[in-house]
Design an enzyme around this catalytic site. Structure first.
Site, PDB file in Angstrom:
ATOM      1  CG  ASP A 103     -37.087  26.178 -35.387  1.00  0.00           C
ATOM      2  OD1 ASP A 103     -37.568  26.949 -34.537  1.00  0.00           O
ATOM      3  OD2 ASP A 103     -35.863  26.133 -35.627  1.00  0.00           O
ATOM      4  CG  ASP A 106     -35.392  24.655 -25.527  1.00  0.00           C
ATOM      5  OD1 ASP A 106     -35.796  24.023 -24.551  1.00  0.00           O
ATOM      6  OD2 ASP A 106     -34.181  24.722 -25.818  1.00  0.00           O
TER       7      ASP A 106
HETATM    8  P1  IMP Z   1     -36.393  29.123 -26.610  1.00  0.00           P
HETATM    9  O1  IMP Z   1     -36.341  30.627 -26.613  1.00  0.00           O
HETATM   10  O2  IMP Z   1     -35.641  28.526 -25.457  1.00  0.00           O
HETATM   11  O3  IMP Z   1     -37.787  28.570 -26.715  1.00  0.00           O
HETATM   12  O4  IMP Z   1     -35.571  28.642 -27.835  1.00  0.00           O
HETATM   13  C1  IMP Z   1     -36.082  28.689 -29.080  1.00  0.00           C
HETATM   14  C2  IMP Z   1     -35.003  28.653 -30.119  1.00  0.00           C
HETATM   15  O5  IMP Z   1     -33.857  27.905 -29.677  1.00  0.00           O
HETATM   16  C3  IMP Z   1     -35.517  27.941 -31.324  1.00  0.00           C
HETATM   17  O6  IMP Z   1     -36.128  28.841 -32.212  1.00  0.00           O
HETATM   18  C4  IMP Z   1     -34.262  27.313 -31.887  1.00  0.00           C
HETATM   19  O7  IMP Z   1     -33.618  28.215 -32.742  1.00  0.00           O
HETATM   20  C5  IMP Z   1     -33.384  27.061 -30.694  1.00  0.00           C
HETATM   21  N1  IMP Z   1     -33.435  25.653 -30.216  1.00  0.00           N
HETATM   22  C6  IMP Z   1     -33.988  25.205 -29.079  1.00  0.00           C
HETATM   23  N2  IMP Z   1     -33.854  23.873 -28.960  1.00  0.00           N
HETATM   24  C7  IMP Z   1     -33.195  23.472 -30.072  1.00  0.00           C
HETATM   25  C8  IMP Z   1     -32.771  22.174 -30.548  1.00  0.00           C
HETATM   26  O8  IMP Z   1     -32.965  21.106 -29.933  1.00  0.00           O
HETATM   27  N3  IMP Z   1     -32.142  22.170 -31.742  1.00  0.00           N
HETATM   28  C9  IMP Z   1     -31.893  23.292 -32.469  1.00  0.00           C
HETATM   29  N4  IMP Z   1     -32.276  24.509 -32.074  1.00  0.00           N
HETATM   30  C10 IMP Z   1     -32.926  24.603 -30.875  1.00  0.00           C
HETATM   31 MG    MG Z   2     -35.679  29.292 -34.240  1.00  0.00          MG
END
Ligand code: IMP
Ligand code: MG
Length: 179
Positions: A103, A106
């Site tokens: 989805d 981040d």
């Molecule tokens: P990362 O490991 O920091 O890239 O985070 C990834 C995960 O964080 C995604 O798969 C989402 O589940 C969650 N996430 C990051 N940003 C958002 C947001 O703005 N809304 C909802 N979930 C988020």
């Molecule tokens: Mg996710």
């Protein structure tokens, strides 16, 4: 502009159903062109990708496989940075082209962890499809092959994305309102 309330937060419309649908069709066409005549497994990351996967697979008119895994790593408004585990990687990935479907990317930590775990399953090639990409927050340099929308570093919900487990059901994407 439509507003929704989830617990203590107010969100406003950011990407409409039509924008999402059109972009997912384009991504499907790209993936189709890139993998025509090859064995392809679409690997959805639960829970957030369930709607994206549902639309994306239907935009790829090839006989592909569709599998799901789960990464437990996230709670509340901020990425905890603590990826705990990947559940359910299918053994059938060996020798196959795999497109991971997320989805949102981040910081990129969850995806980095998953990429590293997948190497043990010996796929032929691994590509990444993410509906949303918070470019400013990204702290890695692996390539993102299919990006739906680059978005600012603001919290979003809807179309699979949640705030504290809620709001995945909305057919459009909402951004946190600045009060
Ligand atoms: P990362 O490991 O920091 O890239 O985070 C990834 C995960 O964080 C995604 O798969 C989402 O589940 C969650 N996430 C990051 N940003 C958002 C947001 O703005 N809304 C909802 N979930 C988020
Ligand atoms: Mg996710």
């Amino acid at each position: 502009m439509k507003k929704i309330q989830i617990k203590d937060k107010t969100f406003e419309t950011y990407l409409t159903e039509v924008q999402l649908e059109q972009r997912i069709q384009e991504l499907g066409a790209q993936i189709t062109a890139d993998f025509e005549g090859e064995e392809l497994v679409l690997l959805g990351v639960l829970n957030g990708s369930f709607l994206f996967v549902a639309d994306l697979v239907r935009a790829i008119p090839l006989s592909i496989a569709c599998e799901f895994i789960k990464i437990s790593s996230y709670s509340g408004m901020e990425s905890s940075g603590k990826v705990t585990e990947v559940i359910g990687i299918p053994s059938s990935l060996a020798g196959k082209n795999v497109v991971i479907v997320e989805d949102i990317v981040d910081t990129g930590k969850s995806m980095a962890f998953l990429l590293q775990k997948l190497t043990a399953f010996h796929p032929k090639r691994v590509a990444i499809a993410t509906l949303l990409f918070k470019k400013e927050a990204f702290t890695f340099n692996y390539p993102l092959d299919y990006v739906g929308f680059e978005i600012p570093n603001k919290f979003v919900v809807g179309f699979g994305l949640d705030y504290d487990g809620l709001g995945r059901n909305y057919p459009e994407i909402y951004q946190l309102s600045i009060p």
